[in-house]
Design an enzyme around this catalytic site. Sequence first.
Site, PDB file in Angstrom:
ATOM      1  N   HIS A  62      -4.148   6.549   2.245  1.00  0.00           N
ATOM      2  CA  HIS A  62      -4.288   5.038   0.909  1.00  0.00           C
ATOM      3  C   HIS A  62      -5.703   4.807   0.682  1.00  0.00           C
ATOM      4  CE1 HIS A  62      -3.790   1.224  -0.223  1.00  0.00           C
ATOM      5  NE2 HIS A  62      -4.451   1.138   1.746  1.00  0.00           N
ATOM      6  N   CYS A 120       0.438  -1.326   0.194  1.00  0.00           N
ATOM      7  CA  CYS A 120      -0.077   0.152  -0.308  1.00  0.00           C
ATOM      8  C   CYS A 120       1.107   0.636   0.104  1.00  0.00           C
ATOM      9  CB  CYS A 120      -0.764   0.500   1.176  1.00  0.00           C
ATOM     10  SG  CYS A 120      -2.093  -1.609   1.290  1.00  0.00           S
ATOM     11  N   ASN A 132     -10.022  -1.563  -1.658  1.00  0.00           N
ATOM     12  CA  ASN A 132      -8.925  -1.224  -1.622  1.00  0.00           C
ATOM     13  C   ASN A 132      -7.575  -1.452  -2.550  1.00  0.00           C
ATOM     14  OD1 ASN A 132      -5.995  -1.413  -0.918  1.00  0.00           O
ATOM     15  ND2 ASN A 132      -6.269  -2.622   1.037  1.00  0.00           N
TER      16      ASN A 132
HETATM   17  N1  ACO Z   1     -18.695  -9.591   6.204  1.00  0.00           N
HETATM   18  C1  ACO Z   1     -19.070 -10.329   7.929  1.00  0.00           C
HETATM   19  N2  ACO Z   1     -18.766 -10.482   8.870  1.00  0.00           N
HETATM   20  C2  ACO Z   1     -17.177 -10.221   9.118  1.00  0.00           C
HETATM   21  C3  ACO Z   1     -16.257 -10.217   7.323  1.00  0.00           C
HETATM   22  C4  ACO Z   1     -16.800 -10.159   6.333  1.00  0.00           C
HETATM   23  N3  ACO Z   1     -16.849 -10.383   5.904  1.00  0.00           N
HETATM   24  N4  ACO Z   1     -15.044 -10.187   7.738  1.00  0.00           N
HETATM   25  C5  ACO Z   1     -15.362 -10.651   9.437  1.00  0.00           C
HETATM   26  N5  ACO Z   1     -16.511 -10.469  10.525  1.00  0.00           N
HETATM   27  C6  ACO Z   1     -16.467 -11.511  11.399  1.00  0.00           C
HETATM   28  C7  ACO Z   1     -15.294 -11.770  12.329  1.00  0.00           C
HETATM   29  O1  ACO Z   1     -15.787 -12.690  11.804  1.00  0.00           O
HETATM   30  C8  ACO Z   1     -15.683 -11.062  13.718  1.00  0.00           C
HETATM   31  O2  ACO Z   1     -16.622 -11.818  13.878  1.00  0.00           O
HETATM   32  P1  ACO Z   1     -16.747 -12.631  15.950  1.00  0.00           P
HETATM   33  O3  ACO Z   1     -16.861 -11.284  16.132  1.00  0.00           O
HETATM   34  O4  ACO Z   1     -18.306 -13.511  15.537  1.00  0.00           O
HETATM   35  O5  ACO Z   1     -15.949 -13.309  15.422  1.00  0.00           O
HETATM   36  C9  ACO Z   1     -16.221 -10.044  13.297  1.00  0.00           C
HETATM   37  O6  ACO Z   1     -16.941  -9.789  11.608  1.00  0.00           O
HETATM   38  C10 ACO Z   1     -15.297  -8.762  13.408  1.00  0.00           C
HETATM   39  O7  ACO Z   1     -14.720  -8.903  13.069  1.00  0.00           O
HETATM   40  P2  ACO Z   1     -13.000  -8.501  12.868  1.00  0.00           P
HETATM   41  O8  ACO Z   1     -11.843  -8.264  12.201  1.00  0.00           O
HETATM   42  O9  ACO Z   1     -12.091  -8.077  14.481  1.00  0.00           O
HETATM   43  O10 ACO Z   1     -13.077  -7.129  12.599  1.00  0.00           O
HETATM   44  P3  ACO Z   1     -12.779  -5.294  12.176  1.00  0.00           P
HETATM   45  O11 ACO Z   1     -13.944  -4.679  13.083  1.00  0.00           O
HETATM   46  O12 ACO Z   1     -11.246  -5.350  12.837  1.00  0.00           O
HETATM   47  O13 ACO Z   1     -12.613  -4.843  10.580  1.00  0.00           O
HETATM   48  C11 ACO Z   1     -11.533  -4.796   8.331  1.00  0.00           C
HETATM   49  C12 ACO Z   1     -12.697  -5.943   9.440  1.00  0.00           C
HETATM   50  C13 ACO Z   1     -12.448  -4.528   7.977  1.00  0.00           C
HETATM   51  C14 ACO Z   1     -10.733  -5.787   7.465  1.00  0.00           C
HETATM   52  C15 ACO Z   1     -10.575  -4.001   9.644  1.00  0.00           C
HETATM   53  O14 ACO Z   1      -9.940  -5.145  10.987  1.00  0.00           O
HETATM   54  C16 ACO Z   1      -9.392  -3.415   8.970  1.00  0.00           C
HETATM   55  O15 ACO Z   1      -9.922  -2.075   7.798  1.00  0.00           O
HETATM   56  N6  ACO Z   1      -8.427  -3.410   9.112  1.00  0.00           N
HETATM   57  C17 ACO Z   1      -7.387  -3.034   8.350  1.00  0.00           C
HETATM   58  C18 ACO Z   1      -6.808  -3.489   6.619  1.00  0.00           C
HETATM   59  C19 ACO Z   1      -5.949  -2.432   6.572  1.00  0.00           C
HETATM   60  O16 ACO Z   1      -5.178  -1.025   6.477  1.00  0.00           O
HETATM   61  N7  ACO Z   1      -4.950  -2.729   5.108  1.00  0.00           N
HETATM   62  C20 ACO Z   1      -4.021  -2.494   5.105  1.00  0.00           C
HETATM   63  C21 ACO Z   1      -4.163  -2.200   3.845  1.00  0.00           C
HETATM   64  S1  ACO Z   1      -3.375  -3.645   2.584  1.00  0.00           S
HETATM   65  C22 ACO Z   1      -1.989  -4.116   2.560  1.00  0.00           C
HETATM   66  O17 ACO Z   1      -1.201  -3.985   2.644  1.00  0.00           O
HETATM   67  C23 ACO Z   1      -1.939  -5.225   1.395  1.00  0.00           C
END
Ligand code: ACO
Length: 331
Positions: A258, A113, A288
């Site tokens: 980003h 990223c 993304n």
């Molecule tokens: N749909 C429905 N539910 C989901 C999904 C989905 N797509 N994905 C995860 N869940 C569930 C999980 O299983 C979890 O369920 P549980 O509570 O029963 O265990 C619940 O939702 C919460 O999951 P988390 O992973 O804790 O959700 P979070 O609020 O953290 O959101 C997300 C996930 C959107 C991916 C977030 O963590 C995020 O954006 N992280 C940063 C991403 C980023 O910046 N990446 C860097 C750039 S990418 C690169 O460098 C290549």
Amino acid sequence: MKRTRILGTGFYVPEKVVTNDDLAKMMATSDEWITQRTGIKERRYVSEGVGASDLAFEASRMAIQNAGLTVKEIDFIILGTLSPDYTFPGSAVLLQDKLGASTIGALDIRNQCSGFIYGLSIADQFIRTGVYKHILLVGTEVHSTGIEFADRGRDVTVIFGDGAGAVVLGPVEDKERGILSTHLHSEGKYAKKLWIEAPGSIYHPRMTQEMLESGAWFPKMDGKYVFKHAVTRMQEVIEEGLQANHLKPQDIALLVPHQANMRINQMVSMAMEIPEEKVYHNIQRYGNTTAASIPIALHEALQEGKVQEGDIVVLAAFGSGFTWASAVIRW
Ligand code: ACO
């Protein structure tokens, strides 16, 4: 010494639109979950046979044209991607060939990223020192062929989209304008917090049936961990860029962060007291697109007239590596 300016921008996204509802038919997710957690409504996917260099080609053509140049006037190519067409050679040489460029140098960089800002920094050094006059810098990604369309992996799958963004850089005599600074960082101890494990040269052999079946070739992410680091590091690196140029957050005319998660960018801008209208978002439409997200956003912001000559534009990114970076530009 001269400074480096962005002379033209371009972008390309595939035609196929994939909505949150489309994904909900393939895995346990919903439009509501994706929208609330990330801000994403839809993303684009390539059709079969289209690789990262094909998207890069379209974005590059537009950027070169918008710079008022021809391919013959490009002296060097830098391409950032985590999803190259092939393991090797890199996609930069494929782009060189597709553009019909002469035998100029073509460099691939792998900073996920942060790739676009890392590339901007490399291009800036070459241009300021007079080594090259015009550099084509492209961020391009095809994620859709390497993500898991199943409940396992849904956290990553819903955020990624395909696309490419490009800029052409050149020298500017006015020392008050152009790229004022870039700041690059990394912290490899967190490499496995967001990564694709296999295939890899540490395995004998690099790819096995077991890796295929276990899904080791899909991206894995500790989402909450990445999120927290992104919010902190992006603030730090924007602050670092502003301080280096004796600027304050109030001096920013446009922040182009980003596009990983709209909530990350909202938290960063709120903490720094940068008003919402000065932060550009297009994650709703593209998801993304990793190395491509900043140049696509920059192109659209320019098209929408959000940047005037003399404005301070700040770019900032955080991603896998971990890597993070910022650039401060006076337009
Ligand atoms: N749909 C429905 N539910 C989901 C999904 C989905 N797509 N994905 C995860 N869940 C569930 C999980 O299983 C979890 O369920 P549980 O509570 O029963 O265990 C619940 O939702 C919460 O999951 P988390 O992973 O804790 O959700 P979070 O609020 O953290 O959101 C997300 C996930 C959107 C991916 C977030 O963590 C995020 O954006 N992280 C940063 C991403 C980023 O910046 N990446 C860097 C750039 S990418 C690169 O460098 C290549």
